[in-house]
Design a protein around this motif. Structure first.
Motif, PDB file in Angstrom:
ATOM      1  N   GLN A  55       0.583  -1.118   0.151  1.00 54.05           N
ATOM      2  CA  GLN A  55       0.153  -0.058  -0.039  1.00 54.05           C
ATOM      3  C   GLN A  55       0.810   1.357  -0.115  1.00 54.05           C
ATOM      4  OE1 GLN A  55      -0.125   2.088   2.985  1.00 54.05           O
ATOM      5  NE2 GLN A  55       1.803   0.716   3.534  1.00 54.05           N
ATOM      6  N   GLU A 121      -0.633  -7.944   4.088  1.00 55.41           N
ATOM      7  CA  GLU A 121      -1.877  -8.165   4.023  1.00 55.41           C
ATOM      8  C   GLU A 121      -2.583  -7.156   5.239  1.00 55.41           C
ATOM      9  OE1 GLU A 121      -3.586  -9.494   1.706  1.00 55.41           O
ATOM     10  OE2 GLU A 121      -1.793  -9.928   0.587  1.00 55.41           O
ATOM     11  N   ALA A 122      -2.370  -7.117   6.380  1.00 49.44           N
ATOM     12  CA  ALA A 122      -3.043  -6.412   7.396  1.00 49.44           C
ATOM     13  C   ALA A 122      -2.947  -4.882   7.123  1.00 49.44           C
ATOM     14  CB  ALA A 122      -2.292  -6.551   8.878  1.00 49.44           C
ATOM     15  N   LEU A 124      -2.757  -3.471   4.065  1.00 46.75           N
ATOM     16  CA  LEU A 124      -3.619  -3.398   2.832  1.00 46.75           C
ATOM     17  C   LEU A 124      -5.126  -3.390   3.404  1.00 46.75           C
ATOM     18  CD1 LEU A 124      -3.605  -3.052  -0.221  1.00 46.75           C
ATOM     19  CD2 LEU A 124      -3.467  -5.629  -0.380  1.00 46.75           C
ATOM     20  N   GLU A 125      -5.677  -4.080   3.983  1.00 45.90           N
ATOM     21  CA  GLU A 125      -7.006  -4.306   4.731  1.00 45.90           C
ATOM     22  C   GLU A 125      -7.285  -2.640   5.500  1.00 45.90           C
ATOM     23  OE1 GLU A 125      -8.337  -7.545   7.068  1.00 45.90           O
ATOM     24  OE2 GLU A 125      -7.175  -8.915   5.819  1.00 45.90           O
ATOM     25  N   ILE A 126      -6.234  -2.512   6.092  1.00 46.14           N
ATOM     26  CA  ILE A 126      -6.382  -1.218   6.872  1.00 46.14           C
ATOM     27  C   ILE A 126      -6.554  -0.014   5.782  1.00 46.14           C
ATOM     28  CG2 ILE A 126      -5.317   0.440   8.192  1.00 46.14           C
ATOM     29  CD1 ILE A 126      -3.823  -1.785   9.686  1.00 46.14           C
ATOM     30  N   ASN A 128      -7.713  -0.381   2.482  1.00 46.79           N
ATOM     31  CA  ASN A 128      -9.063  -0.606   1.788  1.00 46.79           C
ATOM     32  C   ASN A 128     -10.286  -0.286   2.597  1.00 46.79           C
ATOM     33  OD1 ASN A 128      -7.342  -1.121  -0.561  1.00 46.79           O
ATOM     34  ND2 ASN A 128      -7.634  -3.234  -0.235  1.00 46.79           N
ATOM     35  N   GLU A 129      -9.982  -0.216   3.864  1.00 49.17           N
ATOM     36  CA  GLU A 129     -11.465  -0.201   4.608  1.00 49.17           C
ATOM     37  C   GLU A 129     -11.519   1.324   5.277  1.00 49.17           C
ATOM     38  OE1 GLU A 129     -11.366  -3.014   7.589  1.00 49.17           O
ATOM     39  OE2 GLU A 129     -11.552  -4.704   6.396  1.00 49.17           O
ATOM     40  N   HIS A 139      -1.746   2.981  12.840  1.00 49.89           N
ATOM     41  CA  HIS A 139      -1.377   1.925  11.987  1.00 49.89           C
ATOM     42  C   HIS A 139       0.044   2.188  11.375  1.00 49.89           C
ATOM     43  CE1 HIS A 139      -5.461   0.541  12.723  1.00 49.89           C
ATOM     44  NE2 HIS A 139      -5.906   1.650  12.230  1.00 49.89           N
ATOM     45  N   GLU A 143       2.710  -2.466   8.125  1.00 52.33           N
ATOM     46  CA  GLU A 143       3.566  -3.124   7.167  1.00 52.33           C
ATOM     47  C   GLU A 143       5.193  -2.847   7.487  1.00 52.33           C
ATOM     48  OE1 GLU A 143       3.930  -3.068   2.140  1.00 52.33           O
ATOM     49  OE2 GLU A 143       2.482  -1.905   3.108  1.00 52.33           O
TER      50      GLU A 143
END
Length: 160
Positions: A55, A121-122, A124-126, A128-129, A139, A143
């Motif tokens: 990200q 992945e964690a 990217l989820e943060i 994207n949401e 946060h 990464e």
């Protein structure tokens, strides 16, 4: 048994999709590294390592370590890439590409190196949401990347 000699920890903003590590005398980016770095997370050519992040909206944590010999693989890493790394000046540049760059001192030499990835992945989820303007500083560093270097032997292999 391998012993860690130095450790440097910082946050890096993944400008244009990532960041780069290279010797201070090697200031021309190798665009041929981008495609394999996208596929593998990182790629190197012996003088530069190109890291492609998951990200681009959160700063990533970067840890740089020097070792006496090849360290064990880090627990919990989502992946890693190994490559040679030449640092003839003793200055390793950390480049946020167009955002800025700075260097740290390491021993001059030719190294074996490993970049290990965590939390892709964690993060990217943060991202994207979250709405485009609402990302908490809490946060940053979700990464993470650890860049480990150890001396290369005369035969061009790891010293472990």
């Amino acid at each position: 048994m391998a012993q860690r000699l130095t450790q440097y920890r910082t946050l890096v903003m993944p400008d244009y999709g990532g960041f780069d590590l290279y010797d201070a005398d090697f200031d021309i980016r190798d665009d041929d590294l981008i495609k394999p770095a996208r596929a593998q997370g990182a790629a190197g050519n012996g003088r530069e390592v190109c890291i492609v992040c998951a990200q681009t909206r959160l700063a990533v944590e970067l840890v740089i370590e020097t070792w006496t010999a090849e360290p064990a693989l880090l627990d919990g890493c989502e992946g890693y890439q190994e490559m040679p790394m030449e640092i003839p000046t003793g200055l390793l540049v950390i480049s946020e590409r167009t955002r800025g760059a700075w260097d740290i001192s390491v021993s001059q030499g030719t190294y074996c190196s490993r970049i290990s990835f965590f939390g892709r992945e964690a993060a990217l989820e943060i991202v994207n949401e979250a709405p485009s303007t609402a990302l908490s500083a809490d946060h940053q560093g979700t990464e993470r990347y650890t860049f480990q270097m150890w001396p290369m032997t005369q035969s061009g292999t790891s010293s472990s």
